[in-house]
Design a protein around this motif. Structure first.
Motif, short mmCIF file in Angstrom:
data_model
loop_
_atom_site.label_atom_id
_atom_site.label_comp_id
_atom_site.label_asym_id
_atom_site.label_seq_id
_atom_site.Cartn_x
_atom_site.Cartn_y
_atom_site.Cartn_z
N GLY A 1 13.30 0.79 -22.20
CA GLY A 1 12.72 2.12 -22.33
C GLY A 1 13.18 3.09 -21.26
N GLY A 2 13.49 2.58 -20.06
CA GLY A 2 13.99 3.41 -18.99
C GLY A 2 12.96 4.29 -18.34
N ASN A 3 11.66 4.10 -18.65
CA ASN A 3 10.61 4.92 -18.07
C ASN A 3 9.74 4.05 -17.16
N GLY A 4 9.71 4.39 -15.87
CA GLY A 4 8.91 3.63 -14.92
C GLY A 4 9.56 2.36 -14.44
N VAL A 5 10.89 2.30 -14.50
CA VAL A 5 11.60 1.08 -14.08
C VAL A 5 11.36 0.79 -12.60
N SER A 6 11.20 1.83 -11.80
CA SER A 6 10.98 1.61 -10.36
C SER A 6 9.69 0.86 -10.08
N GLY A 7 8.76 0.83 -11.04
CA GLY A 7 7.53 0.08 -10.84
C GLY A 7 7.74 -1.41 -10.72
N VAL B 1 0.83 -1.21 0.00
CA VAL B 1 0.00 0.00 0.00
C VAL B 1 0.87 1.25 0.00
N ALA B 2 1.91 1.25 0.80
CA ALA B 2 2.80 2.42 0.84
C ALA B 2 3.44 2.67 -0.52
N LEU B 3 3.88 1.60 -1.17
CA LEU B 3 4.50 1.76 -2.48
C LEU B 3 3.48 2.22 -3.52
N SER B 4 2.24 1.73 -3.42
CA SER B 4 1.20 2.15 -4.36
C SER B 4 0.88 3.63 -4.19
N ILE B 5 0.84 4.10 -2.95
CA ILE B 5 0.59 5.53 -2.70
C ILE B 5 1.72 6.37 -3.28
N TYR B 6 2.94 5.90 -3.13
CA TYR B 6 4.08 6.63 -3.69
C TYR B 6 3.96 6.72 -5.21
N TYR B 7 3.61 5.61 -5.86
CA TYR B 7 3.45 5.65 -7.31
C TYR B 7 2.34 6.62 -7.71
N TYR B 8 1.25 6.60 -6.98
CA TYR B 8 0.11 7.45 -7.33
C TYR B 8 0.46 8.93 -7.19
N ARG B 9 1.21 9.27 -6.17
CA ARG B 9 1.52 10.68 -5.91
C ARG B 9 2.70 11.19 -6.73
N PHE B 10 3.73 10.39 -6.90
CA PHE B 10 4.98 10.91 -7.45
C PHE B 10 5.44 10.24 -8.75
N ALA B 11 4.96 9.04 -9.05
CA ALA B 11 5.45 8.33 -10.24
C ALA B 11 4.31 7.56 -10.90
N PRO B 12 3.40 8.25 -11.59
CA PRO B 12 2.26 7.55 -12.22
C PRO B 12 2.68 6.50 -13.25
N ARG B 13 3.71 6.82 -14.03
CA ARG B 13 4.17 5.85 -15.02
C ARG B 13 4.72 4.59 -14.35
N ALA B 14 5.45 4.76 -13.27
CA ALA B 14 5.94 3.61 -12.52
C ALA B 14 4.77 2.81 -11.94
N GLY B 15 3.70 3.49 -11.59
CA GLY B 15 2.52 2.78 -11.10
C GLY B 15 1.91 1.89 -12.16
N GLU B 16 1.82 2.38 -13.40
CA GLU B 16 1.32 1.54 -14.49
C GLU B 16 2.19 0.31 -14.69
N VAL B 17 3.50 0.53 -14.65
CA VAL B 17 4.41 -0.59 -14.79
C VAL B 17 4.24 -1.59 -13.65
N ALA B 18 4.08 -1.06 -12.43
CA ALA B 18 3.95 -1.92 -11.26
C ALA B 18 2.72 -2.81 -11.35
N TYR B 19 1.58 -2.24 -11.72
CA TYR B 19 0.35 -3.03 -11.77
C TYR B 19 0.38 -4.03 -12.92
#
Length: 545
Positions: A264-270, A75-93
Motif C-alpha cells: 500500500g505504501g502508506n505508513g511504511v515508516s511505522g 517513546v520518541a518514535l511514538s511522539i513523532y508518529y502522533y505529531r507528524f505521521a498518524p497513519r504510520a502510528g497505526e501501522v506501528a502499534y
C-alpha cells in the motif's frame, strides 16, 4: 396536533436561546465516569504488576539502561508518529501488537499438539474431514435435498468418517490410526497443518497482487521455512513442533501484514517501531550482561509458565492450569457456539411471529435474556446435577467443566448472535428471495456471512468471560491443584482461575503477593488479548461495511 403543558422556558432561556448547561453537565459527567473507570483499571493493573515484577529489587543502573535503550527510543518514535505521521502510528502499534497476539495463539496451538492431538491423530482427523466434506458435496450435487435430509446425511457421514459407532462400527479416522505404517510425525504435521496455511498465504498474496508468481513464492517460502526449521530447529535447541507452529501461526500473519503495508505504501515508516524495540532489547541485554546490572526479581518468567504447582513459592508454576484452561475453552467453543448460533438462526429466521406460537417464542426469548443474568454459581449447580448426577460423568474432568461453563455463556452467545442476524437489512433477504433462493440458501449465503463478524465478536467476548469463571468450576469438583497436565478431555484438570483461588488461600506471603499476582497477570493478558481481538474484528468489518 399534539400539545404539551411543559413551559417553553424549561428548555429555552428567557431570551429564546437554547440552554446548553444541561448538555455540558451531562458531557462532563460521562467524561468523569469514563476517566474514573480507566483510572481504577489502571491502578489495579499497576498494583498487580508491581507484585508480579517487584521493580524495587532491580539496580537503578538497570532501569537507566532500559530507559535509555528501550523506553526512550520507543517513546520518541511514538511522539513523532502522533505529531507528524498518524497513519504510520497505526501501522506501528498494529505491527507491535500482532506478533504478541500471534505468539500467545501459537502457545495455545502448541498446547493442543502436545497434550490434546498428536500429529498422527491430526493427520487422520484432517483426512477423515476431507472425505466427509467430499461425500457431502457429492450428495448435494447429486440431488436437491431438504434441510432435514441434509442434517441426517451430514450426521451419518460425520459419524462414519470421524466419530463412528462405539462398539459396533469404527470410524474412518480410527481405521487410519490403526494402520501399521504412518508418515513421520513431522511430515504429518507439515503436510496437514503447514501446507494448508501456506496455500492460504499464497492465495491471499495472489489475490492482493493479482500475480500467480507472487502467490507461489509466498506459499513456497512458508512451507520451505517450516520444513528447514523442522530439521535445523533441534540443532539450535528448538523442537520441530515449536518451529512449525511459530513459522505458521506467528510468521505468516506478520509477514502478510508487512507485505500489505509495503504494497500500500502508506505508513511504511511505522514498521520501524518493532524493529527499534527489538534492537533496543538486544543492546540492553548486552549492556546489562557485560556490566553485571541486577534486574528485578520477577515472579512471572519462563519457569513460571512451564512449571507445575509447588509448595515452594519460587518453584511454583501455572502450566497445568494453563493447559486445563485451553482444553476447557475448546470444549466450551465446540459446545456453545453451534448450539447458540443455531438457536439464534431459528429464533430470527424460522420461528413463527404471530398467534400462540409467536407468544411462546417471545416467552422463550425473554427467558433467554433472563438466563444471561443468572449468577454463575447456579450454573455450577446445574452442571453438577446434569452432567455428574444424571450423566454419571466423573467430577472434575475437562468435559464436565467445559460443558458447565458452556451453559453459562450460551444465553450470551444466543443474544449476541440474534442481534447480529437482526442487523442484516431485510432488503438483502428480499433480493435473495427475488432471484429464487430458498430460505436456507438465503440464510447460508446472505444472512450468515453478513452477520458473522458480530457473531464472532460476541462469541469471543463470551469466551473471555468463560475463561475467568471460578464458581462453576468449584461446584463441579475441579481440583485446586493438578501437577500433571490433562492428556484427554476425560482427565482431571485445574483451570487458571481455580488455581488462583487455591493460591489465595495459602498462608505464605510469597504466594499471596508474588505467585498469585503473577498468575493474575497471565490471566489478565489472556483476557485482554481475547477482548482486543473482538474489538479489532468489529472495527475491521465496520470499516468494510
Amino acid at each position: 396536533m399534539a400539545t404539551t403543558d411543559e413551559p417553553t422556558s424549561t428548555w429555552f432561556g428567557s431570551d429564546g436561546q437554547v440552554s446548553q448547561l444541561r448538555g455540558l453537565l451531562f458531557k462532563a459527567g460521562c467524561l468523569g465516569a469514563t476517566l474514573l473507570a480507566l483510572f481504577l483499571v489502571f491502578v489495579f493493573l499497576v498494583y498487580v504488576a508491581i507484585d508480579a515484577i517487584e521493580p524495587g529489587t532491580a539496580d537503578p543502573a538497570w532501569w537507566a539502561t532500559v530507559a535509555t535503550t528501550v523506553a526512550g527510543p520507543a517513546v520518541a518514535l511514538s511522539i513523532y508518529y502522533y505529531r507528524f505521521a498518524p497513519r504510520a502510528g497505526e501501522v506501528a502499534y498494529t505491527a507491535l501488537g500482532l506478533p504478541v497476539a500471534a505468539t500467545l495463539l501459537a502457545g495455545g496451538v502448541s498446547i493442543v499438539f502436545r497434550h490434546i492431538v498428536s500429529p498422527h491423530e491430526w493427520l487422520t482427523l484432517v483426512v477423515a474431514s476431507l472425505v466427509a466434506y467430499g461425500a457431502l458435496e457429492v450428495h448435494d450435487r447429486a440431488r436437491e435435498a431438504g434441510v432435514l435430509e441434509r442434517v441426517v446425511v451430514g450426521a451419518a457421514v460425520i459419524g462414519l468418517t470421524i466419530v463412528g459407532v462405539p462398539g459396533l462400527v469404527p470410524s474412518l479416522r480410527t481405521l487410519l490410526l490403526s494402520l501399521p505404517v504412518l508418515p513421520m510425525a513431522s511430515l504429518s504435521l507439515l503436510g496437514t497443518f503447514v501446507v494448508p496455511i501456506g496455500v492460504g498465504a499464497g492465495w491471499s498474496v495472489r489475490r492482493a497482487r493479482e500475480s500467480d508468481r507472487a502467490g507461489l513464492i509466498a506459499g513456497g517460502v512458508t512451507v520451505a521455512a517450516a520444513a528447514i526449521g523442522a530439521v535445523a530447529g533441534p540443532v539450535v535447541g528448538v523442537s520441530w513442533t515449536t518451529w512449525l507452529v511459530l513459522t505458521t501461526v506467528v510468521g505468516v500473519p506478520v509477514g502478510l501484514y508487512v507485505e500489505r503495508v509495503h504494497r500500500g505504501g502508506n505508513g511504511v515508516s511505522g514498521l520501524a517501531l518493532p524493529v527499534v524495540l527489538a534492537a533496543g532489547v538486544v543492546v540492553c541485554a548486552v549492556i546489562v550482561e557485560t556490566a553485571g546490572f541486577a534486574g528485578p526479581d520477577v515472579w512471572i518468567d519462563w519457569e513460571f509458565l512451564t512449571s507445575a504447582h509447588n509448595r515452594t513459592p519460587r518453584e511454583a508454576g501455572i502450566y497445568p492450569a494453563l493447559v486445563g484452561s485451553v482444553m476447557m475453552i475448546i470444549v466450551v467453543a465446540l459446545a456453545a457456539f453451534p448450539v447458540g448460533v443455531g438457536a439464534a438462526i431459528y429464533l430470527e429466521e424460522y420461528a413463527p411471529t404471530g398467534g400462540l406460537s409467536g407468544s411462546i417464542v417471545q416467552l422463550i426469548e425473554i427467558n433467554i435474556a433472563n438466563l444471561a443474568g443468572v449468577p454463575s454459581v447456579v450454573y455450577g449447580l446445574l452442571g453438577l446435577a446434569l452432567f455428574v448426577k444424571v450423566g454419571e460423568l466423573r467430577p472434575g474432568i475437562v468435559i464436565v467443566g467445559g460443558l458447565t461453563v458452556s451453559l453459562l455463556i450460551l444465553p450470551i452467545i444466543i443474544i449476541s448472535a440474534q442481534e447480529a442476524i437482526r442487523a442484516v437489512p431485510d432488503s438483502q433477504r428480499r433480493a435473495a428471495y427475488g432471484i429464487g433462493a430458498t430460505r436456507w440458501q438465503t440464510v447460508r449465503t446472505v444472512v450468515l456471512p453478513r452477520a458473522m463478524p458480530g457473531i464472532m465478536t460476541g462469541t469471543i467476548l463470551a469466551l473471555g468471560r468463560a475463561i475467568g469463571e471460578t464458581a462453576p468450576l468449584l461446584m463441579v469438583g475441579v481440583a485446586a491443584v493438578v501437577r500433571i497436565s490433562p492428556r484427554s478431555f476425560f482427565g482431571l484438570f485445574s483451570a487458571m482461575p481455580r488455581q488462583l483461588y487455591s493460591w489465595a488461600q495459602l498462608a505464605k506471603p510469597e504466594f499471596y503477593h508474588g505467585v498469585l499476582a503473577a498468575g493474575v497477570l497471565v490471566l489478565l493478558v489472556v483476557l485482554l488479548m481475547m477482548n482486543g481481538t473482538a474489538i479489532l474484528l468489529r472495527n475491521k468489518y465496520q470499516r468494510r461495511d
